[in-house]
Design a protein around this motif. Structure first.
Motif, PDB file in Angstrom:
ATOM      1  N   THR A  10       1.024  -1.347   0.013  1.00 47.05           N
ATOM      2  CA  THR A  10      -0.061  -0.030   0.028  1.00 47.05           C
ATOM      3  C   THR A  10       0.905   1.446   0.085  1.00 47.05           C
ATOM      4  O   THR A  10       0.776   2.308  -0.746  1.00 47.05           O
ATOM      5  CB  THR A  10      -1.033  -0.053   1.191  1.00 47.05           C
ATOM      6  OG1 THR A  10      -1.692  -1.017   1.214  1.00 47.05           O
ATOM      7  CG2 THR A  10      -1.778   0.961   1.191  1.00 47.05           C
ATOM      8  N   GLY A  11       2.182   1.172   0.838  1.00 51.84           N
ATOM      9  CA  GLY A  11       2.875   2.367   0.826  1.00 51.84           C
ATOM     10  C   GLY A  11       3.764   2.599  -0.409  1.00 51.84           C
ATOM     11  O   GLY A  11       3.750   3.591  -0.849  1.00 51.84           O
ATOM     12  N   LEU A  12       3.988   1.536  -1.044  1.00 51.23           N
ATOM     13  CA  LEU A  12       4.806   1.543  -2.273  1.00 51.23           C
ATOM     14  C   LEU A  12       4.092   2.098  -3.559  1.00 51.23           C
ATOM     15  O   LEU A  12       4.500   2.788  -4.449  1.00 51.23           O
ATOM     16  CB  LEU A  12       5.245   0.160  -2.782  1.00 51.23           C
ATOM     17  CG  LEU A  12       6.518  -0.269  -1.879  1.00 51.23           C
ATOM     18  CD1 LEU A  12       6.890  -1.716  -2.177  1.00 51.23           C
ATOM     19  CD2 LEU A  12       7.648   0.704  -1.802  1.00 51.23           C
ATOM     20  N   SER A  13       2.808   1.551  -3.508  1.00 47.12           N
ATOM     21  CA  SER A  13       1.666   1.957  -4.576  1.00 47.12           C
ATOM     22  C   SER A  13       1.025   3.290  -4.276  1.00 47.12           C
ATOM     23  O   SER A  13       0.749   4.062  -5.282  1.00 47.12           O
ATOM     24  CB  SER A  13       0.560   1.109  -4.651  1.00 47.12           C
ATOM     25  OG  SER A  13      -0.279   0.910  -3.455  1.00 47.12           O
ATOM     26  N   ASN A  14       0.976   3.927  -3.195  1.00 51.33           N
ATOM     27  CA  ASN A  14       0.126   5.029  -2.815  1.00 51.33           C
ATOM     28  C   ASN A  14       0.941   6.106  -2.215  1.00 51.33           C
ATOM     29  O   ASN A  14       0.612   7.434  -2.126  1.00 51.33           O
ATOM     30  CB  ASN A  14      -1.042   4.973  -2.119  1.00 51.33           C
ATOM     31  CG  ASN A  14      -2.028   4.048  -2.692  1.00 51.33           C
ATOM     32  OD1 ASN A  14      -2.795   4.567  -3.645  1.00 51.33           O
ATOM     33  ND2 ASN A  14      -2.020   2.741  -2.335  1.00 51.33           N
ATOM     34  N   GLY A  15       2.290   5.695  -1.810  1.00 50.15           N
ATOM     35  CA  GLY A  15       3.064   6.508  -0.907  1.00 50.15           C
ATOM     36  C   GLY A  15       2.955   6.245   0.337  1.00 50.15           C
ATOM     37  O   GLY A  15       1.786   6.207   0.963  1.00 50.15           O
ATOM     38  N   PHE A  16       3.752   6.205   1.165  1.00 47.65           N
ATOM     39  CA  PHE A  16       3.978   5.793   2.647  1.00 47.65           C
ATOM     40  C   PHE A  16       3.372   7.168   3.502  1.00 47.65           C
ATOM     41  O   PHE A  16       2.741   6.772   4.446  1.00 47.65           O
ATOM     42  CB  PHE A  16       5.269   5.383   3.061  1.00 47.65           C
ATOM     43  CG  PHE A  16       5.628   4.206   2.833  1.00 47.65           C
ATOM     44  CD1 PHE A  16       5.199   3.260   3.443  1.00 47.65           C
ATOM     45  CD2 PHE A  16       6.608   4.163   1.738  1.00 47.65           C
ATOM     46  CE1 PHE A  16       5.770   1.671   3.161  1.00 47.65           C
ATOM     47  CE2 PHE A  16       6.892   2.931   1.438  1.00 47.65           C
ATOM     48  CZ  PHE A  16       6.497   1.707   2.033  1.00 47.65           C
ATOM     49  N   SER A  17       3.351   8.097   3.029  1.00 50.31           N
ATOM     50  CA  SER A  17       2.564   9.328   3.615  1.00 50.31           C
ATOM     51  C   SER A  17       1.193   9.085   3.666  1.00 50.31           C
ATOM     52  O   SER A  17       0.501   9.240   4.789  1.00 50.31           O
ATOM     53  CB  SER A  17       3.015  10.486   3.029  1.00 50.31           C
ATOM     54  OG  SER A  17       2.597  10.758   1.740  1.00 50.31           O
ATOM     55  N   ARG A  18       0.422   8.851   2.516  1.00 46.11           N
ATOM     56  CA  ARG A  18      -0.905   8.643   2.599  1.00 46.11           C
ATOM     57  C   ARG A  18      -1.252   7.205   3.198  1.00 46.11           C
ATOM     58  O   ARG A  18      -2.200   6.909   3.984  1.00 46.11           O
ATOM     59  CB  ARG A  18      -1.326   8.392   0.978  1.00 46.11           C
ATOM     60  CG  ARG A  18      -1.308   9.867   0.416  1.00 46.11           C
ATOM     61  CD  ARG A  18      -1.967   9.426  -1.107  1.00 46.11           C
ATOM     62  NE  ARG A  18      -1.624  10.632  -1.927  1.00 46.11           N
ATOM     63  CZ  ARG A  18      -2.124  10.526  -3.347  1.00 46.11           C
ATOM     64  NH1 ARG A  18      -2.468   9.647  -3.941  1.00 46.11           N
ATOM     65  NH2 ARG A  18      -2.175  11.739  -3.935  1.00 46.11           N
ATOM     66  N   ALA A  19      -0.372   6.267   3.093  1.00 52.26           N
ATOM     67  CA  ALA A  19      -0.494   4.910   4.000  1.00 52.26           C
ATOM     68  C   ALA A  19      -0.469   5.342   5.350  1.00 52.26           C
ATOM     69  O   ALA A  19      -1.341   4.565   6.020  1.00 52.26           O
ATOM     70  CB  ALA A  19       0.727   3.982   3.645  1.00 52.26           C
ATOM     71  N   LEU A  20       0.165   6.272   6.031  1.00 51.78           N
ATOM     72  CA  LEU A  20       0.423   6.732   7.636  1.00 51.78           C
ATOM     73  C   LEU A  20      -0.478   7.949   7.551  1.00 51.78           C
ATOM     74  O   LEU A  20      -0.789   8.367   8.709  1.00 51.78           O
ATOM     75  CB  LEU A  20       1.651   7.060   7.827  1.00 51.78           C
ATOM     76  CG  LEU A  20       2.476   5.985   7.872  1.00 51.78           C
ATOM     77  CD1 LEU A  20       4.137   6.499   7.952  1.00 51.78           C
ATOM     78  CD2 LEU A  20       2.516   4.800   8.761  1.00 51.78           C
ATOM     79  N   PHE A  21      -1.450   8.159   6.588  1.00 50.96           N
ATOM     80  CA  PHE A  21      -2.528   9.405   6.901  1.00 50.96           C
ATOM     81  C   PHE A  21      -2.088  10.551   7.204  1.00 50.96           C
ATOM     82  O   PHE A  21      -2.630  11.189   7.936  1.00 50.96           O
ATOM     83  CB  PHE A  21      -3.585   8.782   7.998  1.00 50.96           C
ATOM     84  CG  PHE A  21      -4.508   7.538   7.575  1.00 50.96           C
ATOM     85  CD1 PHE A  21      -5.379   7.689   6.666  1.00 50.96           C
ATOM     86  CD2 PHE A  21      -4.348   6.256   8.315  1.00 50.96           C
ATOM     87  CE1 PHE A  21      -6.371   6.744   6.181  1.00 50.96           C
ATOM     88  CE2 PHE A  21      -4.954   5.343   8.022  1.00 50.96           C
ATOM     89  CZ  PHE A  21      -5.988   5.392   6.815  1.00 50.96           C
ATOM     90  N   GLN A  22      -1.070  10.944   6.575  1.00 53.47           N
ATOM     91  CA  GLN A  22      -0.391  11.997   6.933  1.00 53.47           C
ATOM     92  C   GLN A  22      -1.007  13.208   5.702  1.00 53.47           C
ATOM     93  O   GLN A  22      -1.353  12.763   4.499  1.00 53.47           O
ATOM     94  CB  GLN A  22       1.426  12.090   6.850  1.00 53.47           C
ATOM     95  CG  GLN A  22       1.722  11.199   7.823  1.00 53.47           C
ATOM     96  CD  GLN A  22       3.232  10.837   7.544  1.00 53.47           C
ATOM     97  OE1 GLN A  22       3.850  11.434   6.765  1.00 53.47           O
ATOM     98  NE2 GLN A  22       4.007  10.454   8.378  1.00 53.47           N
ATOM     99  N   ASP A  23      -0.643  14.393   5.963  1.00 49.62           N
ATOM    100  CA  ASP A  23      -1.377  15.264   5.005  1.00 49.62           C
ATOM    101  C   ASP A  23      -0.342  15.659   3.851  1.00 49.62           C
ATOM    102  O   ASP A  23      -0.898  15.897   2.765  1.00 49.62           O
ATOM    103  CB  ASP A  23      -1.584  16.777   5.699  1.00 49.62           C
ATOM    104  CG  ASP A  23      -2.646  16.640   6.813  1.00 49.62           C
ATOM    105  OD1 ASP A  23      -3.472  15.696   6.642  1.00 49.62           O
ATOM    106  OD2 ASP A  23      -2.672  17.472   7.887  1.00 49.62           O
ATOM    107  N   ALA A  24       0.909  15.215   4.081  1.00 52.16           N
ATOM    108  CA  ALA A  24       1.918  15.532   2.861  1.00 52.16           C
ATOM    109  C   ALA A  24       1.300  14.495   1.824  1.00 52.16           C
ATOM    110  O   ALA A  24       0.945  13.399   1.925  1.00 52.16           O
ATOM    111  CB  ALA A  24       3.145  15.121   3.296  1.00 52.16           C
ATOM    112  N   PRO A  25       1.571  15.273   0.535  1.00 51.01           N
ATOM    113  CA  PRO A  25       1.254  14.506  -0.789  1.00 51.01           C
ATOM    114  C   PRO A  25       2.024  13.210  -0.909  1.00 51.01           C
ATOM    115  O   PRO A  25       3.371  13.022  -0.619  1.00 51.01           O
ATOM    116  CB  PRO A  25       1.569  15.291  -1.836  1.00 51.01           C
ATOM    117  CG  PRO A  25       2.432  16.339  -1.333  1.00 51.01           C
ATOM    118  CD  PRO A  25       2.122  16.437   0.096  1.00 51.01           C
TER     119      PRO A  25
END
Length: 330
Positions: A22-37
């Protein structure tokens, strides 16, 4: 690693793998529910990758419901469901959340069904074996008249004769009491030997000639049998019944479970203080528990007689052997 730990180890590995993908496909910031893109790799956001994740999660969920103990399984299933819903939300928002829930419930339901089916099958097998043992005990009552009553009748005749003789010769009457004692000892030994008998499924009736009974049994078996019977005439009748029924059950198993057998050999002979028998066939080797309980009854009978029993596959077929002690005294 113990088998019951493996589903939980698999749960940890699958949860970690799904989160990493999930982190590799969407970015680990989104996977960790961070505001950063988030910055992800779209190679990981493909149907094959999603399918592999789904198969892994559902497979582990099924395994947990099937094999794992109750409360740890619930915790592991909750972790799987949360990780799956998190991955679905990050990748697709709420579009596929209902499908994830339905598939998860279906996998758990399938695992529980298999668990209950296996438990039910084990309980049925245990109940069937217990019925066999109960039938063995009940059959003993039918044989008491044939064997023990014979000894008791002899004791009664000798006691009556001793009472008559005692009026004229007390010493001779006392000597006759030894026969009464011997008859009682034989009767007690016979009772202990007959604790187990085969079920009433067309069992062959025994006569006073065990060798003839065995040859007749072989002839009526409907199989191509080579028989070798070497017995003395003084085999106790209670032991003869057991030998006859053991051979009959072994031949019945050949008919039921070795339909491709072309050669069957029955060997019954008198050894040093024991009757030894074997039934060998060249049919396809089958499990020791082939849907019936004939071997259970055979083993029960031999153990109660104080003998030794073996049944198993050989390199070319199947063999049943038993050694029954000749001594029948208590």
């Amino acid at each position: 690693m113990r088998v019951h730990h493996r589903p939980f180890v698999a749960t940890v590995i699958v949860c970690a793998a799904v989160f990493v993908i999930t982190g590799l496909s969407n970015g680990f910031s989104r996977a960790l529910f961070q505001d950063a893109p988030g910055v992800g790799n779209h190679v990981w956001r493909t149907p094959p990758v999603a399918t592999v994740q789904a198969v892994l999660v559902l497979g582990v969920a099924f395994w947990l419901a099937w094999k794992a103990s109750s409360w740890p399984a619930v915790a592991a299933l909750v972790a799987l469901e949360l990780v799956s819903m998190h991955a679905t939300w990050v990748s697709f928002r709420s579009t596929y959340l209902p499908l994830v829930l339905v598939l998860g419930v279906a996998a758990v339901a399938a695992g529980l069904y298999v668990r209950l089916w296996e438990r039910s099958r084990a309980e049925r097998a245990a109940a069937a074996e217990e019925r066999v043992r109960r039938d063995e005990r009940l059959d003993m009552a039918r044989e008491l008249h044939d064997v023990v009553a014979h000894h008791v009748t002899g004791m009664l005749v000798q006691a009556q004769a001793a009472r008559v003789v005692a009026e004229q010769d007390k010493d001779r009457a006392c000597a006759m009491l030894d026969g009464v004692v011997d008859g009682g000892t034989d009767a007690l030994g016979a009772m202990r030997l007959m604790v187990r008998t085969l079920r009433d499924n067309g069992a062959a009736a025994a006569t006073g000639d065990l060798s003839a009974d065995l040859l007749q049994l072989v002839e009526k078996s409907g199989l191509q049998v080579r028989a070798n019977v070497e017995l003395a005439s003084d085999v106790p009748p209670e032991l003869g019944r057991s030998v006859l029924r053991l051979v009959q059950e072994a031949l019945t198993n050949v008919r039921k479970h070795a339909v491709d057998a072309t050669d069957v050999e029955v060997d019954v002979r008198l050894g040093a203080g024991a009757v030894m028998l074997s039934v060998v066939d060249n049919g396809t080797a089958r499990p020791a528990h082939s849907g019936g309980f004939g071997l259970v009854g055979m083993r029960e009978r031999v153990q109660e007689l104080g003998g030794r029993f073996f049944a198993g596959a050989t390199g070319d077929g199947w063999i049943v052997t038993a050694e029954l002690p000749l001594q029948v005294r208590a």
